[in-house]
Design an enzyme around this catalytic site. Structure first.
Site, PDB file in Angstrom:
ATOM      1  CB  SER A 132      -8.127   2.475   5.423  1.00 40.74           C
ATOM      2  OG  SER A 132      -6.763   2.637   6.276  1.00 40.74           O
ATOM      3  CG  ASP A 186      -2.493  -2.327   8.735  1.00 37.73           C
ATOM      4  OD1 ASP A 186      -1.622  -1.646   9.341  1.00 37.73           O
ATOM      5  OD2 ASP A 186      -3.118  -1.054   8.409  1.00 37.73           O
TER       6      ASP A 186
HETATM    7  C1  S3P Z   1      -4.210   3.666   9.001  1.00 41.68           C
HETATM    8  C2  S3P Z   1      -2.592   3.891   8.483  1.00 41.68           C
HETATM    9  C3  S3P Z   1      -1.469   3.042   9.231  1.00 41.68           C
HETATM   10  C4  S3P Z   1      -2.371   1.888   9.254  1.00 41.68           C
HETATM   11  C5  S3P Z   1      -3.955   1.452  10.405  1.00 41.68           C
HETATM   12  C6  S3P Z   1      -4.707   2.498   9.426  1.00 41.68           C
HETATM   13  C7  S3P Z   1      -5.102   4.792   7.767  1.00 41.68           C
HETATM   14  O1  S3P Z   1      -1.386   3.672  11.274  1.00 41.68           O
HETATM   15  O2  S3P Z   1      -1.436   1.133  10.042  1.00 41.68           O
HETATM   16  O3  S3P Z   1      -4.074   0.560  10.082  1.00 41.68           O
HETATM   17  O4  S3P Z   1      -6.066   4.607   7.400  1.00 41.68           O
HETATM   18  O5  S3P Z   1      -4.552   5.671   8.146  1.00 41.68           O
HETATM   19  P1  S3P Z   1      -0.375   5.066  10.515  1.00 41.68           P
HETATM   20  O6  S3P Z   1      -0.726   5.856  10.502  1.00 41.68           O
HETATM   21  O7  S3P Z   1      -0.473   5.109  12.591  1.00 41.68           O
HETATM   22  O8  S3P Z   1       1.068   4.339   9.945  1.00 41.68           O
END
Ligand code: S3P
Length: 440
Positions: free
Chosen positions: A23, A318
């Protein structure tokens, strides 16, 4: 790697590093591209998802030199991006496509964004709708609900937006669009999702205010921000999670994972595993890129089932595939609720994890917004799953979770379609073999 075979029988022992946080790597690439000057992004995630975001920025006119250790990003300032000559391929990455769509909505050129089969099934209306409210011109399949998305850059105006979903991808897409919009954008979400964008804005000195639960940002800053001479990405807790659970459930294990991000908006796994009875210690705490970081030591322990309700979902989102493996071998019942977002991840993780763990002998009941896992544990030990031929369903986290589940079986487990692991953790198998003492 077409299929992956896991041979159980030994404990996990040793000290490892995991890839940089996925992320944060996406966000670091975008914000350094918009900075004034040359930045280096060290310990970045070399998974395909982040490499696709890197290639996207290169296609948008940003020079990025790539080595195994770091990226060197030649930022061209807030308004420095240029029209790409072809469609942007975001591969498997929801973060990539959603953040880039927010970034590109307010440019003065045209872009098309798409990705693999899984990305083309995932909901895009959640970002397209508020971006259109800001004045964006976005077309897509099914009225803009599905990729490919075609973005005709427009002059954006600030909005006040109450997101119906606690999603860092929605929040971050809007924060990036807001940088290019006229006026003050105000964003709220029902629960705090991961705050890496906010922290990285702060790290670069981009002004962002918090008023209660709302985030406020003024668009079109008259001066941009300076490059980061050395931005070090913390280790990815979501990658470490596989070894945290693995070391806990395989008797005799003792694993230390160096310099992992422990941001509280991401660290639900540590809280849940501790409540389940895991032996987890944090030490060598420090800060990188505005994020808390620590070494994590895990020794095997007996687990018991717990309840995981809506309050804990965003910070654990996650980690459910691997948490279900822990729950499957624990003693007692684990009840997960309020987790309907799992249905729109790389796969429908409620369905895929339930099916795969059931095939391994676990007792799992699906619910629309979660699942109930009845652990196989006995009073003496954590339980054992059965070796099978598992399927990743093209989902990297399902593949790695099944690999860890296989460590508790009494015969080798193989996982089909394991190449998807490359999207986030190219060295996963090697790191696992290292801990099993099999790496030469
Ligand atoms: C992420 C946000 C999450 C997560 C994804 C990475 C990010 O998704 O599940 O693997 O880097 O902003 P959502 O924003 O859909 O919850």
């Amino acid at each position: 790697m077409a299929s992956l075979t896991i041979t159980p029988g030994r404990p996990l022992q040793g000290t490892i590093s995991v890839p940089g946080d996925k992320s944060i790597t996406h966000r670091a690439i975008i914000l350094t591209a918009l900075a004034n000057g040359i930045s280096t992004v060290a310990r970045y995630c070399r998974g395909e998802d982040c490499l696709n975001t890197m290639r996207a920025l290169q296609g948008l006119g940003i020079r990025i030199d790539e080595s195994d250790e770091e990226l060197c990003v030649y930022g061209k300032g807030l308004w420095g991006l240029t029209e790409p000559s072809g469609p942007i391929d975001c591969g498997n990455s929801g973060t990539g496509i959603r953040l880039l769509t927010g970034l590109l909505a307010g440019q003065d050129f045209f872009t098309v964004l798409s990705g693999d089969e899984s990305i083309r099934r995932r909901p895009m209306g959640r970002i397209v709708k508020p971006l259109r409210e800001m004045g964006a011109t976005i077309a897509g399949r099914n009225g803009g609900e599905l990729a490919p998305l075609a973005v005709t850059g427009s002059r954006l105006r600030a909005i006040t937006y109450a997101s119906p979903v606690a999603s860092a991808q929605i929040k971050s897409a809007l924060l990036l669009a807001a940088l290019f919009a006229e006026g003050t954008t105000r964003i709220t979400e029902p629960r705090l999702s991961r705050d890496h964008t906010e922290r990285l804005f702060h790290f670069f000195g981009i002004v962002l205010q918090r008023e209660g639960t709302a985030l406020l940002i003024d668009g079109r800053p008259s001066v941009g921000w300076n490059a980061a001479p050395k931005l070090v990405v913390p280790g990815d807790l979501s990658a470490a999670a596989f070894f945290i659970v693995g070391a806990t459930i395989v008797p005799g294990s003792d694993v230390t994972i160096r310099q992992v991000g422990i941001n509280p908006t991401r660290a639900g796994l540590l809280d849940v595993m501790t409540r389940m009875g895991a032996d987890i210690q944090l030490f060598n705490r420090c800060e990188e890129a505005g994020e808390p970081v620590a070494d994590i030591r895990v020794r095997s322990a007996r687990l018991r089932g717990v309840e995981i309700g809506p309050d804990l979902i965003p910070q654990t989102i996650d980690e459910f595939p691997i948490l279900c493996v822990a729950a499957a071998v624990a003693e007692g019942e684990t009840i997960i609720s309020g987790a309907q977002e799992l249905r729109v991840k790389e796969s429908d993780r409620i369905a895929t994890v339930s099916a795969e763990l059931r095939a391994m002998g676990a007792q799992v009941t699906e619910r629309p917004d979660g699942m109930i896992v009845r652990g196989l544990g006995t009073a003496k030990d954590n339980g054992r799953l059965q070796a099978v031929r598992g399927h990743s369903h093209g989902d990297h986290r399902v593949a790695m979770s099944l690999a860890i589940a296989g460590l508790t079986a009494s015969a080798p487990t193989s996982i089909d379609e394991a190449a998807c692991i490359e999207t986030s953790f190219p060295n996963f198998h090697r790191t696992l073999l290292e801990l099993l003492g099999e790496c030469r």
